[in-house]
Structures are given as structure tokens and as C-alpha cells.
Scaffold this motif. Structure first.
Motif, PDB file in Angstrom:
ATOM      1  N   TYR A 185      -9.582  -1.199   5.510  1.00 16.69           N
ATOM      2  CA  TYR A 185      -9.768  -2.578   5.955  1.00 16.69           C
ATOM      3  C   TYR A 185     -10.619  -2.657   7.229  1.00 16.69           C
ATOM      4  CZ  TYR A 185      -6.891  -4.247   2.177  1.00 16.69           C
ATOM      5  OH  TYR A 185      -6.425  -4.546   0.918  1.00 16.69           O
ATOM      6  N   LEU A 186     -10.578  -1.632   8.066  1.00 18.82           N
ATOM      7  CA  LEU A 186     -11.506  -1.573   9.200  1.00 18.82           C
ATOM      8  C   LEU A 186     -12.944  -1.459   8.695  1.00 18.82           C
ATOM      9  CD1 LEU A 186      -9.602   0.735  11.706  1.00 18.82           C
ATOM     10  CD2 LEU A 186     -10.197  -1.681  12.059  1.00 18.82           C
ATOM     11  N   ALA A 187     -13.163  -0.641   7.655  1.00 18.08           N
ATOM     12  CA  ALA A 187     -14.502  -0.504   7.079  1.00 18.08           C
ATOM     13  C   ALA A 187     -14.993  -1.816   6.477  1.00 18.08           C
ATOM     14  CB  ALA A 187     -14.515   0.608   6.023  1.00 18.08           C
ATOM     15  N   VAL A 188     -14.086  -2.596   5.903  1.00 12.81           N
ATOM     16  CA  VAL A 188     -14.458  -3.899   5.344  1.00 12.81           C
ATOM     17  C   VAL A 188     -14.839  -4.871   6.464  1.00 12.81           C
ATOM     18  CG1 VAL A 188     -13.564  -5.905   4.061  1.00 12.81           C
ATOM     19  CG2 VAL A 188     -13.123  -3.600   3.226  1.00 12.81           C
ATOM     20  N   GLY A 189     -14.299  -4.649   7.658  1.00 13.35           N
ATOM     21  CA  GLY A 189     -14.631  -5.502   8.791  1.00 13.35           C
ATOM     22  C   GLY A 189     -13.460  -6.269   9.368  1.00 13.35           C
ATOM     23  N   PHE A 190     -12.260  -6.003   8.859  1.00 12.37           N
ATOM     24  CA  PHE A 190     -11.075  -6.672   9.385  1.00 12.37           C
ATOM     25  C   PHE A 190     -10.817  -6.184  10.820  1.00 12.37           C
ATOM     26  CE2 PHE A 190      -8.426  -8.106   5.506  1.00 12.37           C
ATOM     27  CZ  PHE A 190      -9.555  -8.367   4.757  1.00 12.37           C
ATOM     28  N   HIS A 191     -10.224  -7.056  11.641  1.00 11.60           N
ATOM     29  CA  HIS A 191      -9.827  -6.706  12.991  1.00 11.60           C
ATOM     30  C   HIS A 191      -8.387  -6.205  12.970  1.00 11.60           C
ATOM     31  CE1 HIS A 191      -8.128  -7.575  17.006  1.00 11.60           C
ATOM     32  NE2 HIS A 191      -9.298  -7.113  17.401  1.00 11.60           N
ATOM     33  N   ALA A 192      -8.122  -5.106  13.662  1.00 10.40           N
ATOM     34  CA  ALA A 192      -6.758  -4.569  13.756  1.00 10.40           C
ATOM     35  C   ALA A 192      -6.014  -5.305  14.864  1.00 10.40           C
ATOM     36  CB  ALA A 192      -6.794  -3.073  14.028  1.00 10.40           C
ATOM     37  N   ASP A 193      -5.095  -6.192  14.477  1.00  9.82           N
ATOM     38  CA  ASP A 193      -4.344  -6.992  15.444  1.00  9.82           C
ATOM     39  C   ASP A 193      -3.146  -6.241  16.019  1.00  9.82           C
ATOM     40  OD1 ASP A 193      -5.996  -9.261  14.812  1.00  9.82           O
ATOM     41  OD2 ASP A 193      -4.722  -9.636  13.069  1.00  9.82           O
ATOM     42  N   HIS A 194      -2.371  -5.627  15.137  1.00 12.36           N
ATOM     43  CA  HIS A 194      -1.150  -4.920  15.545  1.00 12.36           C
ATOM     44  C   HIS A 194      -0.985  -3.668  14.696  1.00 12.36           C
ATOM     45  CE1 HIS A 194       0.240  -8.485  17.705  1.00 12.36           C
ATOM     46  NE2 HIS A 194       0.024  -9.189  16.616  1.00 12.36           N
ATOM     47  N   ASP A 195      -0.437  -2.640  15.299  1.00 12.74           N
ATOM     48  CA  ASP A 195       0.006  -1.449  14.585  1.00 12.74           C
ATOM     49  C   ASP A 195       1.199  -0.938  15.380  1.00 12.74           C
ATOM     50  OD1 ASP A 195       0.499   0.998  13.380  1.00 12.74           O
ATOM     51  OD2 ASP A 195      -1.612   1.566  13.271  1.00 12.74           O
ATOM     52  N   HIS A 196       2.379  -1.279  14.894  1.00 15.12           N
ATOM     53  CA  HIS A 196       3.577  -0.968  15.657  1.00 15.12           C
ATOM     54  C   HIS A 196       4.615  -0.285  14.776  1.00 15.12           C
ATOM     55  CE1 HIS A 196       6.272  -1.421  19.061  1.00 15.12           C
ATOM     56  NE2 HIS A 196       7.210  -1.839  18.222  1.00 15.12           N
ATOM     57  N   THR A 197       5.066   0.860  15.224  1.00 14.79           N
ATOM     58  CA  THR A 197       6.165   1.550  14.551  1.00 14.79           C
ATOM     59  C   THR A 197       7.458   1.086  15.188  1.00 14.79           C
ATOM     60  OG1 THR A 197       4.768   3.450  14.063  1.00 14.79           O
ATOM     61  CG2 THR A 197       7.154   3.803  13.968  1.00 14.79           C
ATOM     62  N   VAL A 198       8.262   0.397  14.399  1.00 14.67           N
ATOM     63  CA  VAL A 198       9.520  -0.159  14.887  1.00 14.67           C
ATOM     64  C   VAL A 198      10.620   0.895  14.852  1.00 14.67           C
ATOM     65  CG1 VAL A 198      11.251  -1.966  14.470  1.00 14.67           C
ATOM     66  CG2 VAL A 198       8.820  -2.447  14.090  1.00 14.67           C
ATOM     67  N   SER A 199      10.618   1.674  13.758  1.00 16.83           N
ATOM     68  CA  SER A 199      11.632   2.716  13.575  1.00 16.83           C
ATOM     69  C   SER A 199      11.075   3.718  12.566  1.00 16.83           C
ATOM     70  CB  SER A 199      12.935   2.104  13.042  1.00 16.83           C
ATOM     71  OG  SER A 199      12.747   1.623  11.721  1.00 16.83           O
ATOM     72  N   VAL A 252       0.838  -1.202   0.000  1.00 14.24           N
ATOM     73  CA  VAL A 252       0.000   0.000   0.000  1.00 14.24           C
ATOM     74  C   VAL A 252       0.873   1.253   0.000  1.00 14.24           C
ATOM     75  CG1 VAL A 252      -1.852  -1.220   1.249  1.00 14.24           C
ATOM     76  CG2 VAL A 252      -0.207   0.150   2.535  1.00 14.24           C
ATOM     77  N   THR A 253       0.285   2.369  -0.403  1.00 12.76           N
ATOM     78  CA  THR A 253       1.016   3.631  -0.409  1.00 12.76           C
ATOM     79  C   THR A 253       0.802   4.437   0.870  1.00 12.76           C
ATOM     80  OG1 THR A 253      -0.806   4.691  -1.582  1.00 12.76           O
ATOM     81  CG2 THR A 253       1.042   3.901  -2.916  1.00 12.76           C
ATOM     82  N   ASP A 254      -0.397   4.381   1.428  1.00 13.83           N
ATOM     83  CA  ASP A 254      -0.750   5.179   2.599  1.00 13.83           C
ATOM     84  C   ASP A 254      -1.263   4.229   3.682  1.00 13.83           C
ATOM     85  OD1 ASP A 254      -2.319   6.686   4.500  1.00 13.83           O
ATOM     86  OD2 ASP A 254      -2.402   8.338   3.061  1.00 13.83           O
ATOM     87  N   VAL A 255      -0.459   4.020   4.706  1.00 13.52           N
ATOM     88  CA  VAL A 255      -0.760   3.029   5.741  1.00 13.52           C
ATOM     89  C   VAL A 255      -2.058   3.369   6.473  1.00 13.52           C
ATOM     90  CG1 VAL A 255       0.104   1.904   7.832  1.00 13.52           C
ATOM     91  CG2 VAL A 255       1.693   2.514   6.000  1.00 13.52           C
ATOM     92  N   ASP A 256      -2.236   4.625   6.849  1.00 11.10           N
ATOM     93  CA  ASP A 256      -3.443   5.003   7.598  1.00 11.10           C
ATOM     94  C   ASP A 256      -4.699   4.869   6.739  1.00 11.10           C
ATOM     95  OD1 ASP A 256      -2.155   5.575  10.070  1.00 11.10           O
ATOM     96  OD2 ASP A 256      -1.480   7.483   9.235  1.00 11.10           O
ATOM     97  N   ARG A 257      -4.611   5.227   5.476  1.00 11.85           N
ATOM     98  CA  ARG A 257      -5.757   5.082   4.569  1.00 11.85           C
ATOM     99  C   ARG A 257      -6.102   3.601   4.391  1.00 11.85           C
ATOM    100  NH1 ARG A 257      -5.229   6.689  -1.720  1.00 11.85           N
ATOM    101  NH2 ARG A 257      -3.803   4.928  -1.555  1.00 11.85           N
ATOM    102  N   ALA A 258      -5.091   2.755   4.231  1.00 11.39           N
ATOM    103  CA  ALA A 258      -5.331   1.316   4.089  1.00 11.39           C
ATOM    104  C   ALA A 258      -5.950   0.746   5.360  1.00 11.39           C
ATOM    105  CB  ALA A 258      -4.025   0.591   3.763  1.00 11.39           C
ATOM    106  N   LYS A 259      -5.456   1.151   6.504  1.00  9.48           N
ATOM    107  CA  LYS A 259      -5.999   0.652   7.768  1.00  9.48           C
ATOM    108  C   LYS A 259      -7.471   1.053   7.912  1.00  9.48           C
ATOM    109  CE  LYS A 259      -5.227   0.527  12.743  1.00  9.48           C
ATOM    110  NZ  LYS A 259      -4.395   1.009  13.858  1.00  9.48           N
ATOM    111  N   ALA A 260      -7.796   2.290   7.596  1.00  9.29           N
ATOM    112  CA  ALA A 260      -9.194   2.742   7.673  1.00  9.29           C
ATOM    113  C   ALA A 260     -10.078   1.947   6.716  1.00  9.29           C
ATOM    114  CB  ALA A 260      -9.273   4.235   7.366  1.00  9.29           C
TER     115      ALA A 260
END
Length: 134
Positions: free
Chosen positions: A22-36, A12-20
Motif C-alpha cells: 500500500y505504500l507502493a500504491v501511494g497510501f500514507h501510513a497513518d498508524h502502525d501500533h502493536t497493542v499486544s 491480509v495474511t502478512d501485515v508487513d507485506r501489505a503495508k509495503a
């Protein structure tokens, strides 16, 4: 020897847009971690699935939108289509095929998804697996 597919990278190009999305589709957000500064890992799982998707920053070198025909099985294509439309997701009409009923959609980057309702004869739909004779 078991081999279980448990994670698929989605470019994906935009992580926040993709997350929003997939949440709308009904996916569960398991992890969102910024490593660096170079790595952000987001993992999401479709309801009822043993396999998750991952996207983020520094996760894959695939071109955003390059995945086509990721497929999930659903119990009722009409019901899932109606639910996605109600959530604001742009989906196709139900496509009737001898091997199942399909609904298609794409994420904001163009990664393509198919939702398949298996035919009654399919072992995956609880049938005996024997196709009817024409």
C-alpha cells in the motif's frame, strides 16, 4: 444526520507485506501500533481520501483476499495507471465503460481495487449530472 465512512478493514495474511504494497500504491501510513501479542493495528489513507483502510493482526475475522471492488475515484485513469506501473504495481489496462474509465489492481492477498475516472457528465467529475442522450 451525517454518516461518514472513515475506515474499512482489509483482511491480509502478512501485515508487513501489505503495508509495503500500500505504500507502493501511494497510501500514507497513518498508524502502525502493536497493542499486544494478539493485536497490531495499521491504518493507511489513499492520497486525498477522507476514508482510510485498516489491517493488521486481530483486526478482522474476514478471510484474507475476500474484499472485492473497493473503489476510489481518480482524475485521470491513464495518469494514475502510468504512475502505478512506474511504482511496480501490477494493474490492468484502462477499461472504458459508459459510466467511467477504470483501472484494476489487487493487493498481495487478492483484495480487489478499482480506480474510476468519472465521465465528464458526472456531477462527481464536475459535470451537471445529466447523462448525454444516445
Amino acid at each position: 444526520m451525517d454518516m461518514k465512512l472513515e475506515l474499512v478493514g482489509v483482511p491480509v495474511t502478512d501485515v508487513d507485506r501489505a503495508k509495503a504494497f500500500y505504500l507502493a500504491v501511494g497510501f500514507h501510513a497513518d498508524h502502525d501500533h502493536t497493542v499486544s501479542d494478539n493485536v497490531r493495528f495499521v491504518q493507511m489513507t489513499p492520497p486525498g481520501s477522507a476514508c482510510s483502510i485498516a489491517f493488521g493482526k486481530g483486526i478482522t475475522t474476514m478471510t484474507p483476499g475476500s474484499l472485492d471492488n473497493l473503489q476510489m475515484v481518480v482524475a485521470d485513469a491513464d495518469a494514475v495507471r502510468a504512475e502505478l506501473v512506474a511504482r511496480g504495481v501490477e494493474v490492468s489496462d484502462v477499461d472504458e465503460q459508459p459510466w467511467g474509465r477504470f483501472v484494476y489492481f489487487s493487493d498481495p492477498d487478492g483484495n480487489g481495487w478499482a480506480l474510476q475516472q468519472l465521465p465528464e457528465w458526472s456531477a462527481g467529475a464536475g459535470g451537471d449530472g445529466d447523462q448525454p442522450t444516445p
